[in-house]
Design a protein around this motif. Structure first.
Motif, short mmCIF file in Angstrom:
data_model
loop_
_atom_site.label_atom_id
_atom_site.label_comp_id
_atom_site.label_asym_id
_atom_site.label_seq_id
_atom_site.Cartn_x
_atom_site.Cartn_y
_atom_site.Cartn_z
N LYS A 25 2.06 -2.82 10.07
CA LYS A 25 1.06 -2.50 9.06
C LYS A 25 1.65 -1.57 8.01
CE LYS A 25 -3.18 -2.47 9.95
NZ LYS A 25 -4.53 -1.87 10.20
N ALA A 26 1.18 -1.72 6.79
CA ALA A 26 1.67 -0.86 5.70
C ALA A 26 1.09 0.54 5.82
CB ALA A 26 1.29 -1.46 4.36
N THR A 27 -0.16 0.62 6.20
CA THR A 27 -0.82 1.92 6.32
C THR A 27 -1.66 1.96 7.59
OG1 THR A 27 -2.82 1.29 5.10
CG2 THR A 27 -0.97 2.12 3.79
N LEU A 28 -1.91 3.16 8.06
CA LEU A 28 -2.72 3.37 9.25
C LEU A 28 -3.65 4.55 9.02
CD1 LEU A 28 -0.01 3.23 12.08
CD2 LEU A 28 -1.72 1.46 11.61
N LYS A 29 -4.74 4.58 9.80
CA LYS A 29 -5.58 5.77 9.79
C LYS A 29 -4.74 6.96 10.26
CE LYS A 29 -10.28 6.94 11.24
NZ LYS A 29 -10.35 7.87 10.08
N ALA A 30 -4.94 8.08 9.58
CA ALA A 30 -4.16 9.28 9.86
C ALA A 30 -4.28 9.70 11.33
CB ALA A 30 -4.62 10.43 8.97
N GLU A 31 -3.18 10.20 11.86
CA GLU A 31 -3.19 10.80 13.21
C GLU A 31 -2.64 12.21 13.07
OE1 GLU A 31 -0.98 7.42 15.05
OE2 GLU A 31 -2.67 7.30 16.43
N PHE A 32 -3.32 13.02 12.26
CA PHE A 32 -2.84 14.38 12.02
C PHE A 32 -2.98 15.26 13.26
CE2 PHE A 32 -2.30 12.82 8.03
CZ PHE A 32 -3.20 13.12 7.02
N THR A 33 -4.04 15.01 14.02
CA THR A 33 -4.25 15.72 15.28
C THR A 33 -4.76 14.70 16.30
OG1 THR A 33 -6.59 16.29 14.92
CG2 THR A 33 -4.94 17.81 14.02
N VAL A 34 -4.71 15.06 17.57
CA VAL A 34 -5.20 14.20 18.65
C VAL A 34 -6.07 15.04 19.58
CG1 VAL A 34 -3.23 12.61 18.56
CG2 VAL A 34 -3.14 14.62 20.07
N ALA A 92 -5.41 10.43 2.99
CA ALA A 92 -4.96 10.77 4.34
C ALA A 92 -4.45 9.54 5.09
CB ALA A 92 -6.10 11.41 5.13
N ASP A 93 -5.03 8.38 4.79
CA ASP A 93 -4.70 7.15 5.53
C ASP A 93 -3.70 6.28 4.78
OD1 ASP A 93 -8.22 6.98 6.35
OD2 ASP A 93 -6.61 8.06 7.38
N SER A 94 -2.90 6.87 3.93
CA SER A 94 -1.98 6.08 3.10
C SER A 94 -0.58 5.95 3.68
CB SER A 94 -1.89 6.67 1.69
OG SER A 94 -1.46 8.03 1.75
N GLY A 95 -0.34 6.54 4.83
CA GLY A 95 0.97 6.39 5.46
C GLY A 95 0.89 5.37 6.57
N GLY A 96 2.05 4.96 7.06
CA GLY A 96 2.04 3.99 8.16
C GLY A 96 3.29 4.08 9.00
N GLY A 97 4.29 4.79 8.49
CA GLY A 97 5.53 4.93 9.22
C GLY A 97 6.72 4.29 8.54
N MET A 147 3.89 14.82 3.09
CA MET A 147 5.04 14.32 2.35
C MET A 147 4.64 13.10 1.55
SD MET A 147 7.73 15.66 2.64
CE MET A 147 6.76 16.31 3.99
N ARG A 148 5.08 13.01 0.33
CA ARG A 148 4.68 11.88 -0.49
C ARG A 148 5.56 10.66 -0.21
NH1 ARG A 148 0.92 13.59 -3.57
NH2 ARG A 148 0.82 15.80 -4.04
N ALA A 149 4.90 9.52 0.05
CA ALA A 149 5.62 8.24 0.09
C ALA A 149 5.93 7.86 -1.34
CB ALA A 149 4.74 7.17 0.74
N ARG A 150 6.75 6.87 -1.52
CA ARG A 150 6.97 6.37 -2.88
C ARG A 150 5.60 6.01 -3.44
NH1 ARG A 150 11.42 7.44 -5.75
NH2 ARG A 150 13.34 6.74 -4.78
N PRO A 151 5.23 6.45 -4.61
CA PRO A 151 3.85 6.27 -5.08
C PRO A 151 3.50 4.85 -5.49
CG PRO A 151 5.22 7.35 -6.73
CD PRO A 151 6.08 7.20 -5.52
N ASN A 152 2.20 4.54 -5.46
CA ASN A 152 1.62 3.34 -6.06
C ASN A 152 2.09 2.02 -5.47
OD1 ASN A 152 0.20 5.01 -7.81
ND2 ASN A 152 1.95 5.11 -9.20
N ARG A 153 2.11 1.96 -4.12
CA ARG A 153 2.46 0.67 -3.50
C ARG A 153 1.31 0.24 -2.63
NH1 ARG A 153 7.58 2.10 -0.74
NH2 ARG A 153 6.90 0.66 0.87
N LYS A 154 0.69 -0.86 -2.97
CA LYS A 154 -0.38 -1.39 -2.12
C LYS A 154 0.13 -2.66 -1.47
CE LYS A 154 -4.30 0.23 -4.93
NZ LYS A 154 -4.17 1.60 -4.54
N GLN A 155 -0.07 -2.74 -0.22
CA GLN A 155 0.33 -3.94 0.53
C GLN A 155 -0.90 -4.55 1.18
OE1 GLN A 155 3.43 -4.93 0.46
NE2 GLN A 155 4.27 -3.12 -0.56
N GLN A 156 -0.96 -5.85 1.22
CA GLN A 156 -2.05 -6.50 1.96
C GLN A 156 -1.49 -7.11 3.23
OE1 GLN A 156 -3.72 -9.14 -0.96
NE2 GLN A 156 -5.25 -7.62 -1.56
N ILE A 157 -2.02 -6.67 4.29
CA ILE A 157 -1.49 -7.12 5.58
C ILE A 157 -2.61 -7.75 6.39
CG2 ILE A 157 -0.40 -6.36 7.73
CD1 ILE A 157 1.36 -5.96 5.36
#
Lengths: 314, 314
Positions: free
Chosen positions: B130-139, B194-199, A1-11
């Protein structure tokens, strides 16, 4: 599923977060080896864009219904080969103006939306149409003259595929074929008696395909446009989603056969020919998606996950 | 599907109708031989009614979220064994009050409903999450300590079944397990990486299960109550259903972890234990329904058609 595109956050990494990660790492590791990225492949949209005019067929106006709801028009294409008597009776009901002013009276989440006559005490009489018909749960294979088999194995039927734009199944051993209860398919309500339906009470599948209903219901056709109008109606109360308060019923303006409507008022759609080579490409685009977004191709497409493209005629 | 019950109509047969029937009879005959009526069997409701207290488990309050929408509360149970980092990060987001005042911003028919931050130009900052996390598509299989296999063959995975109330799949050859994209399952939005999501961007499956997304998305849990509130939201415009007009966005009041909510404000549900003998009866009630309404038992139940009963705790 696509998140809203083109957002980079520094955490920044808090110590607490690092500790939490280490605690979960025991549960999370080892990570799957990073797979090679999938090569891009033609998407469904690209297959559609590359299709030719001959890959599409118009709706059969003599077997297409327009149901007018407050939010707009729902277009249903009937499949007479699979329910000849019911298709005929439904058109008779429509031409009796039977449905005009009736209502959407049920919505059960992850199941169906149903419409018909809400008045049990004083039901609307039938004029030329019949109240009930002998069940048409399955038909002889010979009825289904335009079947394109889907090679992917199905758990509910010996063979599945598409019949002139409708998802279908068949059993060569018994010599019978039937339409599958995929999302958007329209069936005939009945009571316990197999022959207690006639088409005056119709429903559409609005959730995960209830394939266990295959061969238990006369399935008459498919919503090809306007499904959002039905799928988004509020759900009714448990257990079956029939609206308890008549004020919740959603009014149907009219239902008409497309051929009976002046040409300027028609909704002209076309359906991809499911017996075309292009359709095989459409199915393959779903069965084995390419990158960059997809990382793992499924290698399988189940009947009710195979797209049946519909678009406005040019 | 049940028609409105107990309505008998007497309809005379017009010559025209008789002729129409004869014309269609050639297409309809021969009818399937009338099958013997199915013996009645315990329905799902009856299996539930006959269950014992020990066949049910309460929701894990530390991994249950309450999302307040204008129409009421949506309850989501997270499944940390399948996405430990994302489950933790989502709870951190919730405790950051990140979701409070955000919106449901997308509904694509026969696909998903999605919520998150609608403001791309001025996105809400992350505090502890965190804004993004490493993907957890499978475990690893070892994460999934409470797996009950469903014997019915699946087209998308070598093995499927239920893991502590969540529909799951696994591949013994690769040693990996994952949650399946059944109706009501909640996943993490991402871009091509793949690692662009975070929740922070979450969606729920609101149509036929898009199993081709399995192993391509981090799936974090399941909506166990309130699904009608999400499933009935109006659909947004093509192609992906993102609302074009911000006025269509549906406001989220608050999202809270159930354990953080005073006991008197909790929604106390219990889920049938999918490792129980009673659960096998529940699945069988779907796999092979008895009469009188059902005429043909499917003999098969696909993963996303297997019920996972939830009920209010007494």
């Amino acid at each position: 599923m696509r998140a809203r595109p083109n957002r980079k956050q520094q955490i920044g990494r808090a110590v607490a977060l690092a500790c939490a990660l280490m605690a979960t790492a025991a549960l999370a590791a080892p990570a799957a080896p990073a797979a090679a990225e999938l090569a891009p492949k033609k998407s469904l949209s690209e297959v559609i864009a590359a299709s030719s005019a001959g890959d599409w067929r118009p709706l059969d106006l003599n077997n297409t219904l327009y149901m007018e709801l407050p939010g707009g028009r729902v277009v249903i294409e009937l499949a007479p080969p699979f329910a000849p008597n019911h298709a005929e009776n439904i058109k008779t009901l429509v031409r009796d103006n039977y449905f005009d002013g009736l209502v959407v009276l049920r919505s059960q989440d992850n199941f169906v939306v149903q419409w018909g006559d809400p008045d049990e005490k004083n039901p609307r009489p039938f004029k030329n149409a019949k109240a009930t018909l002998k069940a048409e749960f399955t038909v002889p294979l010979a009825n289904d003259t335009n079947f394109t088999r889907l090679r992917d194995r199905d758990g509910y039927a010996a063979q599945v595929g598409h019949s002139n734009g409708f998802p279908s199944a068949r059993d060569p051993k018994t010599g019978r074929a039937w339409l599958a209860h995929c999302y958007g398919m329209v069936g005939v309500g009945r009571d316990n008696d197999a022959d207690s339906g006639g088409g005056s009470s119709l429903y559409v599948v609005s959730g995960h395909a209830p394939r266990h209903l295959d061969r238990n219901i006369t399935v008459v056709g498919r919503v090809v446009s306007g499904m959002p109008l039905l799928a988004a109606v509020p759900r009714g109360p448990a257990p079956m989603g029939f609206y308890a308060d008549p004020g919740q019923n959603i009014p149907i303006g009219t239902v008409k056969v497309a051929a009976d409507v002046p040409a300027g008022q028609r909704s002209n759609f076309e359906v991809m020919r499911t017996d075309s080579a292009t359709y095989q490409k459409a199915v393959e685009a779903q069965r084995n998606r390419g990158g960059p977004w997809t990382k793992v191709a499924a290698g399988h497409v189940e009947l009710c996950n195979a797209p049946i493209p519909v678009r406005p005629q040019k």
